[in-house]
Scaffold this motif. Structure first.
Motif, PDB file in Angstrom:
ATOM      1  N   VAL A   4      32.754  65.313  60.110  1.00  0.00           N
ATOM      2  CA  VAL A   4      33.523  64.484  59.182  1.00  0.00           C
ATOM      3  C   VAL A   4      35.000  64.662  59.505  1.00  0.00           C
ATOM      4  O   VAL A   4      35.525  65.767  59.405  1.00  0.00           O
ATOM      5  N   GLN A  33      31.964  63.045  48.405  1.00  0.00           N
ATOM      6  CA  GLN A  33      32.793  63.576  47.337  1.00  0.00           C
ATOM      7  C   GLN A  33      34.225  63.732  47.848  1.00  0.00           C
ATOM      8  O   GLN A  33      34.450  63.852  49.047  1.00  0.00           O
ATOM      9  N   TYR A  35      37.758  66.070  47.063  1.00  0.00           N
ATOM     10  CA  TYR A  35      38.324  67.243  46.426  1.00  0.00           C
ATOM     11  C   TYR A  35      39.827  67.296  46.706  1.00  0.00           C
ATOM     12  O   TYR A  35      40.298  66.830  47.748  1.00  0.00           O
ATOM     13  N   GLN A  37      42.966  70.153  46.869  1.00  0.00           N
ATOM     14  CA  GLN A  37      43.291  71.577  46.910  1.00  0.00           C
ATOM     15  C   GLN A  37      44.801  71.733  46.900  1.00  0.00           C
ATOM     16  O   GLN A  37      45.481  71.324  47.849  1.00  0.00           O
ATOM     17  N   PRO A  43      39.514  74.249  46.018  1.00  0.00           N
ATOM     18  CA  PRO A  43      39.165  72.823  45.926  1.00  0.00           C
ATOM     19  C   PRO A  43      38.729  72.454  44.516  1.00  0.00           C
ATOM     20  O   PRO A  43      37.941  73.157  43.889  1.00  0.00           O
ATOM     21  N   PHE A  45      37.064  69.304  42.358  1.00  0.00           N
ATOM     22  CA  PHE A  45      36.314  68.067  42.487  1.00  0.00           C
ATOM     23  C   PHE A  45      37.071  66.916  41.838  1.00  0.00           C
ATOM     24  O   PHE A  45      37.577  67.036  40.723  1.00  0.00           O
ATOM     25  N   GLN A  48      32.696  61.468  43.004  1.00  0.00           N
ATOM     26  CA  GLN A  48      31.575  61.282  43.926  1.00  0.00           C
ATOM     27  C   GLN A  48      31.260  59.792  44.014  1.00  0.00           C
ATOM     28  O   GLN A  48      31.226  59.089  43.003  1.00  0.00           O
ATOM     29  N   PHE A  88      40.438  66.629  50.574  1.00  0.00           N
ATOM     30  CA  PHE A  88      39.266  66.748  51.424  1.00  0.00           C
ATOM     31  C   PHE A  88      38.191  65.783  50.961  1.00  0.00           C
ATOM     32  O   PHE A  88      37.923  65.666  49.765  1.00  0.00           O
ATOM     33  N   TYR A  99      20.939  69.163  52.634  1.00  0.00           N
ATOM     34  CA  TYR A  99      21.599  68.817  51.393  1.00  0.00           C
ATOM     35  C   TYR A  99      23.018  69.375  51.331  1.00  0.00           C
ATOM     36  O   TYR A  99      23.704  69.208  50.353  1.00  0.00           O
ATOM     37  N   LYS A 100      23.440  70.042  52.380  1.00  0.00           N
ATOM     38  CA  LYS A 100      24.758  70.651  52.329  1.00  0.00           C
ATOM     39  C   LYS A 100      25.833  69.584  52.490  1.00  0.00           C
ATOM     40  O   LYS A 100      25.616  68.526  53.070  1.00  0.00           O
ATOM     41  N   TYR A 101      26.993  69.891  51.940  1.00  0.00           N
ATOM     42  CA  TYR A 101      28.142  69.017  52.079  1.00  0.00           C
ATOM     43  C   TYR A 101      28.991  69.502  53.247  1.00  0.00           C
ATOM     44  O   TYR A 101      29.317  70.688  53.346  1.00  0.00           O
ATOM     45  N   ILE A 102      29.326  68.589  54.119  1.00  0.00           N
ATOM     46  CA  ILE A 102      30.221  68.889  55.227  1.00  0.00           C
ATOM     47  C   ILE A 102      31.609  68.395  54.841  1.00  0.00           C
ATOM     48  O   ILE A 102      31.799  67.201  54.574  1.00  0.00           O
ATOM     49  N   PHE A 103      32.546  69.309  54.813  1.00  0.00           N
ATOM     50  CA  PHE A 103      33.905  68.946  54.439  1.00  0.00           C
ATOM     51  C   PHE A 103      34.633  68.328  55.617  1.00  0.00           C
ATOM     52  O   PHE A 103      34.450  68.728  56.774  1.00  0.00           O
ATOM     53  N   GLY A 104      35.489  67.367  55.297  1.00  0.00           N
ATOM     54  CA  GLY A 104      36.364  66.789  56.293  1.00  0.00           C
ATOM     55  C   GLY A 104      37.488  67.734  56.651  1.00  0.00           C
ATOM     56  O   GLY A 104      37.644  68.802  56.048  1.00  0.00           O
TER      57      GLY A 104
END
Lengths: 113, 112
Positions: A4, A33, A35, A37, A43, A45, A48, A88, A99-104
């Motif tokens: 990402v 999603q 976020y 920071q 981070p 939220f 979504q 992010f 199901y994990k979220y990959i952060f940009g």
């Protein structure tokens, strides 16, 4: 693996100017999603997005999810100094069997008063 | 407002030592996560935990790392034989479903 990317990496704007950050995924996302920071913070939220082409607004913030569900954008209208921070996106891709979220990579916003 | 709490806020350790980072997730949440953020870089997923077991882990989460939920409230990350490159901010997060995650304030780990 899934990647990402976000552009730009940094953005300096004058207070009152608009700001946009773009998020691009290498794979089709199930949802995304956003976020924020703050410097030295954690981070937090923001929102979504789930549906193709979805647009959501939070006051001066507008979030979009692309039709192909591979990209997204965050637009801030009339930035304020309180908008300073790194934004992010984080994408989830069930098709990848995860199901994990990959952060940009994040976009760091500085707002000059 | 319920929040995720992490302790300590800052941990300094000698290279080769073991550290345990502690987290108290939000009480009614079922999913727990550890993320890592090296200074100035993006947030990286380490591991997710559900129903008392690891549900997913990243390639970063090798044998050096382990997680545990020793009781009904705490969620810990153990890093064995720390290396200089383990220095980072470690965030714990929890969620009710596999959706919005609430992040703790983080533990800054410095390996010297």
């Amino acid at each position: 693996g899934q990647q990402v990317m976000q552009i730009p990496q940094y953005q300096h704007v004058q207070e009152g100017e608009d700001f946009t950050t773009y998020c691009n995924s290498s794979t089709t996302l199930s949802n995304i999603q956003w976020y924020k920071q703050r410097p030295g913070g954690h981070p937090v939220f923001l929102i979504q997005l789930v549906k193709s082409g979805e647009v959501k607004k939070q006051k001066r913030l507008t979030f979009q999810f692309g039709e192909a569900k591979k990209n997204s954008s965050l637009h801030i209208t009339a930035t304020q100094t309180t908008d300073v921070g790194t934004y992010f996106c984080a994408g989830q891709s069930w098709a990848s069997g995860t199901y994990k979220y990959i952060f940009g990579t994040g976009t760091r916003l500085k707002v000059l008063a | 407002e319920p929040e995720v709490t992490q302790t300590p806020s800052h941990q300094v350790t000698q290279m080769g030592q073991e550290v345990i980072l502690r987290c108290v997730p939000i009480s009614n949440h079922l999913y727990f996560y550890w993320y890592r953020q090296i200074l100035g870089q993006k947030v990286e997923f380490l591991v997710s935990f559900y129903n008392n077991e690891i549900s997913e882990k990243s390639e970063i989460f090798d044998d050096q790392f382990s997680v545990e939920r020793p009781d009904g409230s705490n969620f810990t990350l153990k890093i064995r034989s720390t290396k200089l490159e383990d220095s980072a901010m470690y965030f714990c997060a929890s969620s009710e479903q596999v959706t919005e995650a609430f992040f703790g304030q983080g533990t800054r780990l410095t390996v010297v």
